[in-house]
Scaffold this motif. Sequence first.
Motif, PDB file in Angstrom:
ATOM      1  N   GLN A   1       0.812  -1.208   0.000  1.00 21.48           N
ATOM      2  CA  GLN A   1       0.000   0.000   0.000  1.00 21.48           C
ATOM      3  C   GLN A   1       0.855   1.272   0.000  1.00 21.48           C
ATOM      4  OE1 GLN A   1      -3.280  -0.026  -0.280  1.00 21.48           O
ATOM      5  NE2 GLN A   1      -3.519  -2.249  -0.123  1.00 21.48           N
ATOM      6  N   GLU A   2       1.873   1.305   0.819  1.00 20.93           N
ATOM      7  CA  GLU A   2       2.740   2.477   0.932  1.00 20.93           C
ATOM      8  C   GLU A   2       4.160   1.995   1.222  1.00 20.93           C
ATOM      9  OE1 GLU A   2       2.283   5.970   0.948  1.00 20.93           O
ATOM     10  OE2 GLU A   2       0.241   5.727   0.196  1.00 20.93           O
ATOM     11  N   HIS A   3       5.159   2.726   0.684  1.00 20.15           N
ATOM     12  CA  HIS A   3       6.556   2.368   0.941  1.00 20.15           C
ATOM     13  C   HIS A   3       7.402   3.638   0.876  1.00 20.15           C
ATOM     14  CE1 HIS A   3      10.268  -0.341  -0.080  1.00 20.15           C
ATOM     15  NE2 HIS A   3      10.393   0.311   1.060  1.00 20.15           N
ATOM     16  N   ILE A   4       8.018   3.990   1.989  1.00 18.90           N
ATOM     17  CA  ILE A   4       8.869   5.177   2.069  1.00 18.90           C
ATOM     18  C   ILE A   4      10.210   4.769   2.661  1.00 18.90           C
ATOM     19  CG2 ILE A   4       9.173   7.487   3.064  1.00 18.90           C
ATOM     20  CD1 ILE A   4       6.201   7.785   3.165  1.00 18.90           C
ATOM     21  N   TYR A   5      11.293   5.220   2.011  1.00 12.67           N
ATOM     22  CA  TYR A   5      12.639   4.986   2.529  1.00 12.67           C
ATOM     23  C   TYR A   5      13.090   6.251   3.252  1.00 12.67           C
ATOM     24  CZ  TYR A   5      17.544   3.614   2.691  1.00 12.67           C
ATOM     25  OH  TYR A   5      18.805   3.274   3.110  1.00 12.67           O
ATOM     26  N   ILE A   6      13.355   6.113   4.558  1.00 10.05           N
ATOM     27  CA  ILE A   6      13.715   7.251   5.400  1.00 10.05           C
ATOM     28  C   ILE A   6      15.163   7.092   5.846  1.00 10.05           C
ATOM     29  CG2 ILE A   6      13.170   8.560   7.485  1.00 10.05           C
ATOM     30  CD1 ILE A   6      10.371   7.434   7.390  1.00 10.05           C
ATOM     31  N   SER A   7      15.952   8.157   5.679  1.00  6.35           N
ATOM     32  CA  SER A   7      17.331   8.164   6.153  1.00  6.35           C
ATOM     33  C   SER A   7      17.514   9.349   7.085  1.00  6.35           C
ATOM     34  CB  SER A   7      18.305   8.246   4.983  1.00  6.35           C
ATOM     35  OG  SER A   7      19.643   8.253   5.446  1.00  6.35           O
ATOM     36  N   TYR A   8      17.690   9.058   8.381  1.00  5.76           N
ATOM     37  CA  TYR A   8      17.930  10.103   9.376  1.00  5.76           C
ATOM     38  C   TYR A   8      19.427  10.359   9.509  1.00  5.76           C
ATOM     39  CZ  TYR A   8      13.150   9.253  11.099  1.00  5.76           C
ATOM     40  OH  TYR A   8      11.787   9.109  11.218  1.00  5.76           O
ATOM     41  N   CYS A   9      19.814  11.612   9.509  1.00 11.34           N
ATOM     42  CA  CYS A   9      21.187  12.001   9.824  1.00 11.34           C
ATOM     43  C   CYS A   9      21.197  12.498  11.263  1.00 11.34           C
ATOM     44  CB  CYS A   9      21.688  13.085   8.870  1.00 11.34           C
ATOM     45  SG  CYS A   9      23.337  13.706   9.272  1.00 11.34           S
ATOM     46  N   ILE A  10      21.812  11.734  12.167  1.00  4.69           N
ATOM     47  CA  ILE A  10      21.792  12.035  13.599  1.00  4.69           C
ATOM     48  C   ILE A  10      23.075  12.765  13.973  1.00  4.69           C
ATOM     49  CG2 ILE A  10      21.452  11.074  15.896  1.00  4.69           C
ATOM     50  CD1 ILE A  10      19.181  10.518  13.922  1.00  4.69           C
ATOM     51  N   ASN A  11      22.945  13.924  14.617  1.00  6.58           N
ATOM     52  CA  ASN A  11      24.139  14.673  14.978  1.00  6.58           C
ATOM     53  C   ASN A  11      24.790  14.070  16.213  1.00  6.58           C
ATOM     54  OD1 ASN A  11      22.600  15.521  17.184  1.00  6.58           O
ATOM     55  ND2 ASN A  11      22.066  17.472  16.249  1.00  6.58           N
ATOM     56  N   ASP A  12      26.100  14.307  16.350  1.00 10.77           N
ATOM     57  CA  ASP A  12      26.835  13.836  17.513  1.00 10.77           C
ATOM     58  C   ASP A  12      26.856  14.947  18.559  1.00 10.77           C
ATOM     59  OD1 ASP A  12      28.559  15.126  15.495  1.00 10.77           O
ATOM     60  OD2 ASP A  12      30.064  15.013  17.084  1.00 10.77           O
ATOM     61  N   ASN A  13      26.513  14.594  19.760  1.00 13.32           N
ATOM     62  CA  ASN A  13      26.387  15.604  20.813  1.00 13.32           C
ATOM     63  C   ASN A  13      27.735  16.120  21.300  1.00 13.32           C
ATOM     64  OD1 ASN A  13      23.562  15.426  20.849  1.00 13.32           O
ATOM     65  ND2 ASN A  13      23.651  13.588  22.134  1.00 13.32           N
TER      66      ASN A  13
END
Length: 636
Positions: A435-447
Amino acid sequence: MTLTRSLDKRGGFIAVFLWQLRRGLPAALLYWALMVGLTVWNYILGHGYGEDRYIMEAVITGFAFLAPFIYLGDCFSRRQADFIHALPVPRGQMYLAAVLNAFWQILLPIIPCRLFTGYAQRLAHLMYIEYNIRDLTLIAVALVGFAFMMAALTGTWHGYILASMAHLVCWRIITSGGYYTMFTTIPVANVKLHELSSFLMFFGSPFAITHQNLSPSFMIAIYIWLPIFGALCAAAGYHLYKRRQSEWAGNFGRCKILERVLRTETTLAAGVGALSVMTATAVGFELGGLGIPLTLGSMVLAVFGAHLILELVWHRKLKTLGRSSMSIVISGALLAVLLVLTGTGMGVDTDLPETSEIELVDLQFLYPINNIDMNGSWYLEVPGVSPENNSSYLRRGLTSPEMLEKVRTLHKKYLELERAAQYPYLPGRGAYRLQEHIYISYCINDNDGDALPEYESMSVLYKGPVNSKTEPILEEVRNLRREIISSDEFVNSLEPMCAIDAVSSLGWVEPKAGYYRVMDSEEKAEVKDLRPVEELPKDFRERLEEAMREDFKNGRITTQDGMTDADYPIYQLVYSGEFTARGGFFLDPDSGEFVPAAGRRLTLAEYERGSHMQHNAMHVTKEMPATYGYLNEVYK
């Protein structure tokens, strides 16, 4: 010199060690010759430093499993067992001498052969050489210890081979099949569980490691574990060999420990294998509501079928089936643990980064929109950077807190949708139409500011039922997806819009079956009537931007399927030169991080037909009616 005469002359462990050395020297010489021959052959043919490492690993594995035949022949022959046990030599000394000889003989050629290969190839970085030496050495240590332990457990040469292969193969089936079952069942679990699955695979089956590409932390854990594994196996083999009965030699399956372990492993592998295969079958054929009962039913049948077959193999009758039920009880309990862990999701499905931790988000809407046809990354020329470090490209992405929160909300809505469809998660649940397909790529910062940002990528897709419980949530997901697509920030980040100022020429290609990649070297579609932008209307770029923006904001893009199915001329826009970026990000070669591109003056790499590095072009089909209509108008 016989062993007894050698004992009279030298005495003790040294005499046993030298006697074992003479027994295994011919096989060791053959092994050394093979390793040297592979190294020389690789040098003569001019292959890269790593071309022969896979063959070397196979040779090392073969010698590791051959060594117990040579040094511990009494484990497989009753005649040799009676002879060895009659000698005035403690069993422990005989085993230790055999293992130590096997260790130094298998390790001896690895370092000089790999150093010669590195020198011959003139490698600039010795780290590659060390990588091979470390891998091959640790694999050899682990396999020798494992092989001698299995020899001490078995009684025939064919039983030794079959039992060893059964463990190594069954362990791989259990770990890889368990991982596949989890990642096809738990939403967005595939990326997070992959490296853990690979580590567990090598935890109990230490072969074919040199081709792996895991993160440094997991590779370090594997390197620490392999010698420990080899030492534990060798120590277990030492105690088993000292206590094994002479009657074991020449008879398969006399050791109860081996029988219970192998039967448990085999029945568990049968259950996990059936679970993963039937999950893939149910999902692939979209069996809908039959997916879960078919998958779980196949698992149960496979476990009981394997138990019955093993009973016949071990005892050649079914009368003692009840007394052998411990293996099926243990394997059934482990399968139940797998189903419980999968059913709860283990927290990987709900592990979303906080908005404050996200630097950027890259989205690809794979279904029902499909991938936009842009022929790969759009490469940039970065001034003032050395040629060897001049690698940069554009990347779409969102960065405003408002849009980042919308992406997190979309992600959470997907989870709500999945749990409304079926929870706890059961294998076979995704056997419905996509039904639905999304590719998500999060860029997480380093604290702490010292490390590069981390990237967490996941495929969020829904292949569940559409009913009264799920349909309202599914509609919320679709509305939120449309809202993100229509935002100016998302549209401006798409490469064709971001670099709209760099449109340099326009042409068209004839339709044909196949995919129109710029980098194709065979049967490339010829670009016809290619017109530079100077020959096009003065307001060409402005009107093109208006038409393209209208299409993108309404989710209308050229897709791979549209390219293949087109039966009409397809327009091709070529991009090159300088431009002012509308949005998105680009890779900073100096820092290695993605930085905002909006408002920056950048330069696209020059377009080259057929290049495998430069793909800065876009095709336009009737899937983008506003843009296609304007380009038609230009040509007419």
